[in-house]
Write an enzyme that holds these catalytic residues in place. Structure first.
Site, PDB file in Angstrom:
ATOM      1  N   GLU A  36       0.834  -1.204   0.000  1.00  0.00           N
ATOM      2  CA  GLU A  36       0.000   0.000   0.000  1.00  0.00           C
ATOM      3  C   GLU A  36       0.870   1.256   0.000  1.00  0.00           C
ATOM      4  O   GLU A  36       0.796   2.096   0.897  1.00  0.00           O
ATOM      5  CB  GLU A  36      -0.987  -0.015   1.181  1.00  0.00           C
ATOM      6  CG  GLU A  36      -2.222   0.799   0.867  1.00  0.00           C
ATOM      7  CD  GLU A  36      -3.371   0.621   1.857  1.00  0.00           C
ATOM      8  OE1 GLU A  36      -4.379   1.322   1.681  1.00  0.00           O
ATOM      9  OE2 GLU A  36      -3.267  -0.204   2.792  1.00  0.00           O
ATOM     10  N   ASP A 149       0.044  -8.194   3.055  1.00  0.00           N
ATOM     11  CA  ASP A 149      -1.302  -8.013   3.573  1.00  0.00           C
ATOM     12  C   ASP A 149      -2.220  -8.887   2.720  1.00  0.00           C
ATOM     13  O   ASP A 149      -2.536  -8.551   1.588  1.00  0.00           O
ATOM     14  CB  ASP A 149      -1.684  -6.536   3.469  1.00  0.00           C
ATOM     15  CG  ASP A 149      -3.092  -6.254   3.940  1.00  0.00           C
ATOM     16  OD1 ASP A 149      -3.803  -7.214   4.300  1.00  0.00           O
ATOM     17  OD2 ASP A 149      -3.504  -5.076   3.922  1.00  0.00           O
ATOM     18  N   ASN A 151      -5.297  -9.696   3.621  1.00  0.00           N
ATOM     19  CA  ASN A 151      -6.679  -9.256   3.840  1.00  0.00           C
ATOM     20  C   ASN A 151      -7.635 -10.407   4.144  1.00  0.00           C
ATOM     21  O   ASN A 151      -8.824 -10.353   3.817  1.00  0.00           O
ATOM     22  CB  ASN A 151      -7.181  -8.434   2.646  1.00  0.00           C
ATOM     23  CG  ASN A 151      -6.930  -6.942   2.838  1.00  0.00           C
ATOM     24  OD1 ASN A 151      -7.249  -6.387   3.894  1.00  0.00           O
ATOM     25  ND2 ASN A 151      -6.354  -6.299   1.838  1.00  0.00           N
ATOM     26  N   HIS A 247      -1.404  -0.777  10.287  1.00  0.00           N
ATOM     27  CA  HIS A 247      -0.814  -2.115  10.406  1.00  0.00           C
ATOM     28  C   HIS A 247       0.483  -2.016  11.212  1.00  0.00           C
ATOM     29  O   HIS A 247       1.116  -0.963  11.254  1.00  0.00           O
ATOM     30  CB  HIS A 247      -0.450  -2.685   9.038  1.00  0.00           C
ATOM     31  CG  HIS A 247      -1.617  -2.966   8.146  1.00  0.00           C
ATOM     32  ND1 HIS A 247      -2.030  -4.236   7.816  1.00  0.00           N
ATOM     33  CD2 HIS A 247      -2.454  -2.124   7.481  1.00  0.00           C
ATOM     34  CE1 HIS A 247      -3.068  -4.180   7.000  1.00  0.00           C
ATOM     35  NE2 HIS A 247      -3.340  -2.912   6.773  1.00  0.00           N
TER      36      HIS A 247
END
Length: 258
Positions: A36, A149, A151, A247
């Site tokens: 990200e 990540d 998710n 995070h």
């Protein structure tokens, strides 16, 4: 020893302002996988590109201020693979693989489906495309670590409020079954859960309410590894002394060298 870090930055420029690269300079990591980015090449400072002895490689999203992954290393890669070779996935900058001899290190940012039904369908479509790729990687006979990540919180231990999230993206039965298949039939290993069967290991907290202060978290950041590398995993930790993002960085040490 090899120290490998995975960290969703929720914006590389934001994380930089919060001290992420100062922290990175002192932890002696061999590989740092970041997700990200929310940035393009022109948005990165020299320190963001090559921080303190590490060389950075990136797979940017086409959309500005969105997604993107990176990988920092103090070793020269033999090969760099950007993307999965699927246009609608690769335009979002979600997969970056670096090869070093028999070792491959991947930075992954799996889509979130929480914003809309349409994005949940994109997530399911991604999982359908990604599983055959993971099967192929697993069959290659290499030492591979996929940091990122994902998710998905796999089991009840992986999120605090599991009963309230049974119908929410990230803990849907289909997503959890996909992860079970990956770690069962396909034969990958979840480094944290194999090392610490009883420790929740949360890595993400909602910005709503007092989730972080009360540790109402989710474990959605993983290092998923081949069995050969799992045998060399020595220890793992989630770094919470400073907050660079919603995070927390996941750190795993392996008993091997390049």
């Amino acid at each position: 020893m090899l120290r490998i870090v995975s960290a969703n930055l929720n914006g590389i420029r934001s994380a930089d302002k919060k001290g992420f690269f100062d922290w990175l300079a002192g932890i002696d990591a061999d590989f740092v996988c970041v997700q990200e980015l929310k940035a393009q090449a022109g948005d990165l400072s020299e320190r963001m590109r090559n921080p303190d002895g590490l060389a950075g490689y990136f797979h940017y999203a086409e959309k500005k201020g969105y997604s993107g992954v990176g990988l920092y290393t103090r070793h020269q890669p033999d090969a760099v693979v950007e993307g999965l070779g699927v246009d609608w996935i690769d335009s979002e900058g979600r997969f970056l693989q670096l090869d070093f001899g028999k070792l491959s290190v991947v930075s992954l940012y799996l889509p979130s489906g929480s914003s809309s039904d349409e994005r949940q369908q994109v997530k399911f479509d991604f999982l359908d495309v990604f599983m055959p790729h993971l099967e192929k990687l697993r069959a290659d006979g290499r030492d591979i670590v996929i940091c990122g990540d994902w998710n998905i919180a796999h089991n009840e231990i992986d999120l605090k409020n599991w009963k309230g999230n049974l119908k929410n993206s990230g803990f849907l039965p289909e997503e959890r079954a996909w992860m079970t298949d990956l770690l069962g039939r396909v034969g990958w290993r979840d480094a944290w859960r194999n090392l610490y069967p009883e420790a929740p290991g949360y890595t993400w907290w909602s910005n709503r309410g007092q989730a972080y202060a009360k540790d109402v978290g989710w474990r959605i950041d993983y290092q998923i590894v081949t069995p050969s590398l799992m045998e060399l995993a020595e220890s793992a930790s989630v770094y919470k002394d400073e907050k660079f993002s919603d995070h927390a960085p996941l750190i795993v040490d392996y008993r091997r060298s390049l």
